[in-house]
Design an enzyme around this catalytic site. Sequence first.
Site, short mmCIF file in Angstrom:
data_model
loop_
_atom_site.label_atom_id
_atom_site.label_comp_id
_atom_site.label_asym_id
_atom_site.label_seq_id
_atom_site.Cartn_x
_atom_site.Cartn_y
_atom_site.Cartn_z
N ASP A 31 0.83 -1.21 0.00
CA ASP A 31 0.00 0.00 0.00
C ASP A 31 0.86 1.26 0.00
O ASP A 31 1.96 1.28 0.58
CB ASP A 31 -0.90 0.00 1.24
CG ASP A 31 -2.11 0.90 1.08
OD1 ASP A 31 -2.28 1.48 -0.01
OD2 ASP A 31 -2.87 1.04 2.05
N ASN B 214 -10.11 -2.48 -7.51
CA ASN B 214 -9.23 -1.56 -8.24
C ASN B 214 -9.68 -1.30 -9.68
O ASN B 214 -9.22 -0.33 -10.31
CB ASN B 214 -7.79 -2.07 -8.24
CG ASN B 214 -7.12 -1.99 -6.88
OD1 ASN B 214 -6.20 -2.75 -6.58
ND2 ASN B 214 -7.58 -1.07 -6.03
#
Length: 259
Positions: free
Chosen positions: A31, A79
Amino acid sequence: MTLRSLLEPLYIQILRSTITHIPTHIAIIQDGNRRYAKEMGQKTGFGHRQGANTTETMLEWAREFGIKHITLYAFSTENFRRSDEELKELFDLFKDRFLKVLTDERVHRNKIRVRMVGDKTLLPEDVLTCVEEAEEATKQYSNHYLNVAIAYGGRNEIVHAARRLIARVKAGTLRPDEITPAMVEENLYGGLGLPPVDLIIRTGNEYRTSNFLPWLANGNESSVYFCAPYWPQFRKIDLLRAIRVYDQRRRSGPKPSCP
């Protein structure tokens, strides 16, 4: 040369000497690429490329420490909601890195098997072709495993496994009372036979596991290590600190269950 650069190798050596137990399977939620790019005054693609470079370096560290399985959360089913521009950047990066597997001498020297974990039906055809070429080129290797989670969602994976088992029940080849946890596990992750996750690492100062490998991680009560650096800033020290969390848990033994 700064004092930190002089002391860091010594600290790494000391930290490594304190660790007895090395995890077999580490899952990493990479991340912070986008936030890193923003702080650097760059476009999103810059962060993703820097993150991909960090991944290659981290794999060398993992091999050095004797970690056999690494699973990377590269792209979730959620995503796909990102902008067309960012999706193109990511898909181009995936194609580049999977094709690189074909000629990367480190992959072949160390016999690293590369596999995709996720829903292949969701990928563009050109990306899927590159993935399958990397899988084919390394399918005979078994020293180390690099599992790349793309188009992956943990709940989606469990739903697909349930559908496979239901189909067998409808076909009359399986009774509902014959379904076991092991059988569910066999139908997860495309039948890749991933081992239980020993340690989850998440970078970017986020404190959640985001639907990542819920059966293998949560079901195994894996150790979890959250750290502040964005993924492009992840260091060897950070990996060792994460492994130390796993080591400390192994040393302390299983926790007693509540009455």
